[in-house]
Write an enzyme that holds these catalytic residues in place. Structure first.
Site, PDB file in Angstrom:
ATOM      1  N   HIS A   1      -7.670  -5.286  -0.243  1.00 26.33           N
ATOM      2  CA  HIS A   1      -6.462  -4.542  -0.075  1.00 26.33           C
ATOM      3  C   HIS A   1      -5.687  -5.333   0.926  1.00 26.33           C
ATOM      4  O   HIS A   1      -4.371  -4.965   0.831  1.00 26.33           O
ATOM      5  CB  HIS A   1      -6.867  -3.147   0.547  1.00 26.33           C
ATOM      6  CG  HIS A   1      -5.762  -2.163   0.701  1.00 26.33           C
ATOM      7  ND1 HIS A   1      -4.969  -1.491  -0.404  1.00 26.33           N
ATOM      8  CD2 HIS A   1      -5.330  -1.768   1.917  1.00 26.33           C
ATOM      9  CE1 HIS A   1      -4.169  -0.838   0.197  1.00 26.33           C
ATOM     10  NE2 HIS A   1      -4.186  -0.642   1.401  1.00 26.33           N
TER      11      HIS A   1
ATOM     12  N   ASP B   1     -10.112  -4.430  -4.073  1.00 31.68           N
ATOM     13  CA  ASP B   1      -9.566  -3.413  -3.319  1.00 31.68           C
ATOM     14  C   ASP B   1     -10.427  -2.213  -3.134  1.00 31.68           C
ATOM     15  O   ASP B   1     -10.561  -1.574  -4.348  1.00 31.68           O
ATOM     16  CB  ASP B   1      -7.902  -3.192  -3.683  1.00 31.68           C
ATOM     17  CG  ASP B   1      -7.256  -2.272  -2.571  1.00 31.68           C
ATOM     18  OD1 ASP B   1      -7.853  -1.687  -1.926  1.00 31.68           O
ATOM     19  OD2 ASP B   1      -6.070  -2.565  -2.688  1.00 31.68           O
TER      20      ASP B   1
ATOM     21  N   SER C   1       0.874  -1.300  -0.001  1.00 38.04           N
ATOM     22  CA  SER C   1       0.039   0.099  -0.040  1.00 38.04           C
ATOM     23  C   SER C   1       0.785   1.165  -0.033  1.00 38.04           C
ATOM     24  O   SER C   1       1.500   1.438  -0.922  1.00 38.04           O
ATOM     25  CB  SER C   1      -0.928   0.010   1.134  1.00 38.04           C
ATOM     26  OG  SER C   1      -1.926   0.849   1.212  1.00 38.04           O
TER      27      SER C   1
HETATM   28  O1  9J3 Z   1      -0.999   2.037   3.137  1.00 35.85           O
HETATM   29  C1  9J3 Z   1      -2.232   1.846   2.930  1.00 35.85           C
HETATM   30  O2  9J3 Z   1      -2.965   0.979   3.171  1.00 35.85           O
HETATM   31  C2  9J3 Z   1      -2.839   3.150   2.406  1.00 35.85           C
HETATM   32  C3  9J3 Z   1      -4.422   3.126   2.278  1.00 35.85           C
HETATM   33  C4  9J3 Z   1      -4.861   4.376   3.056  1.00 35.85           C
HETATM   34  O3  9J3 Z   1      -5.355   4.312   4.151  1.00 35.85           O
HETATM   35  O4  9J3 Z   1      -5.126   5.440   2.636  1.00 35.85           O
HETATM   36  C5  9J3 Z   1      -5.711   6.539   3.109  1.00 35.85           C
HETATM   37  C6  9J3 Z   1      -5.182   7.704   2.735  1.00 35.85           C
END
Ligand code: 9J3
Ligand code: ZN
Length: 294
Positions: free
Chosen positions: A242, A210, A164
């Protein structure tokens, strides 16, 4: 500020040349015979890249947070053998609010295939992708320069991975350090979806369902923005969320192994696992790559 990866590569190249000269002068015995080659492990099979445990025994080296500069410490997973030469290495960042434990399964999974894997904690749980990129680079500097496994790592064969926002960090690290040989963002989240100057071979693994980092807003436009002159691939996990990279996942493992083998080790025995791209179906809902990947 740690020395740049480029500066370290120059030093390391000189050191490697010196070692090879010494080895030649002394007469290379069987134990050193493969030290200048980069293929590790037996010939792969569909079963070997899917195996939860590869051929190498794995040991760990904990880097406590206070020992780390520029990142939050972590755990190094490494092949516990000393007769197979050095190994390519990859640093791996968790995602937003994630600890190293959230992606730790990839440590032994990849290390047992013949890589040194540094699964890191970040400075804070809410660091953004740009910071995570700097932290991945700092972790690789620590790994090659001061870690207790530094002699096992080939500083010419480094890569970055992340989940992510950690995957966004992997992109940022590759942009800032083009000498990195592989990047693998997993269900990537980055608010910048335009990466036309990235030259590091990049494998994006997205998740079809996701809703946090929808592939249509993150993985897919990022893949499309990478230049066609950069080796790139996209694998989408059918029906996955995700959080697919937060638990052992055979598809993530087998494509990550093949990508690291191909681009950290220049190990062409893995070409067939990447190209031609596999048919869509089963675990894979979409796939793309710039085949052939040379
Ligand atoms: O690192 C992630 O899981 C990013 C996803 C997220 O929570 O984005 C919000 C700005
Ligand atoms: Zn190899």
């Amino acid at each position: 500020m740690p020395r740049s990866i480029t500066a370290r590569l120059r030093t390391a190249l000189a050191a490697t040349a010196a070692v090879l000269l010494t080895t030649t002068a002394l007469g290379a015995g069987p134990a050193q015979a493969r030290v200048d080659e980069t293929q590790r492990g037996p010939d792969p099979t569909p079963a070997s890249v899917a195996d939860p445990e590869g051929e190498f025994p794995v040991a760990t080296s904990v880097v406590p947070r206070p020992a780390a500069t520029g990142f939050g410490g972590g755990t190094v997973y490494y092949p516990d053998v000393t007769d197979a030469g050095t190994f390519g290495a990859v640093a791996l960042s968790p995602g937003f609010t994630g600890l190293q434990s959230s992606v730790a399964w990839l440590g032994p999974r990849l290390a047992s295939q013949g890589f040194v894997v540094f699964v890191i904690d970040t400075l804070t749980l809410t660091d953004r992708p740009a910071s995570r990129g700097e932290q991945l680079a700092a972790a690789l500097t620590y790994l090659t320069d001061v870690s207790e496994v530094r002699e096992r790592v080939d500083p010419e064969r480094l890569g970055v991975m992340g989940h992510s926002m950690g995957g966004g960090g992997a992109l940022a690290a590759a942009k800032a350090n083009p000498e990195l040989k592989a990047a693998i963002p997993l269900t990537v989240w980055h608010d910048d979806t335009t990466w036309p100057y990235l030259t590091t071979p990049t494998l994006l693994i997205g998740a079809q369902a996701d809703t946090v980092a929808p592939v249509a807003l993150h993985s897919e436009p990022i893949y499309a923005s990478l230049p066609d002159t950069t080796a790139k691939a996209y694998v989408e996990l059918s029906g996955a969320s995700h959080f697919a990279p937060n638990a052992p996942n055979t598809t993530i493992a087998q494509y990550s192994i093949a990508w690291l083998k191909r681009f950290l080790d220049d190990d062409r025995r893995y070409d067939g696992f990447l190209c031609p791209t596999p048919p869509v179906g089963g675990a894979i809902s979409a796939v793309a790559a710039t085949c052939p990947l040379d």
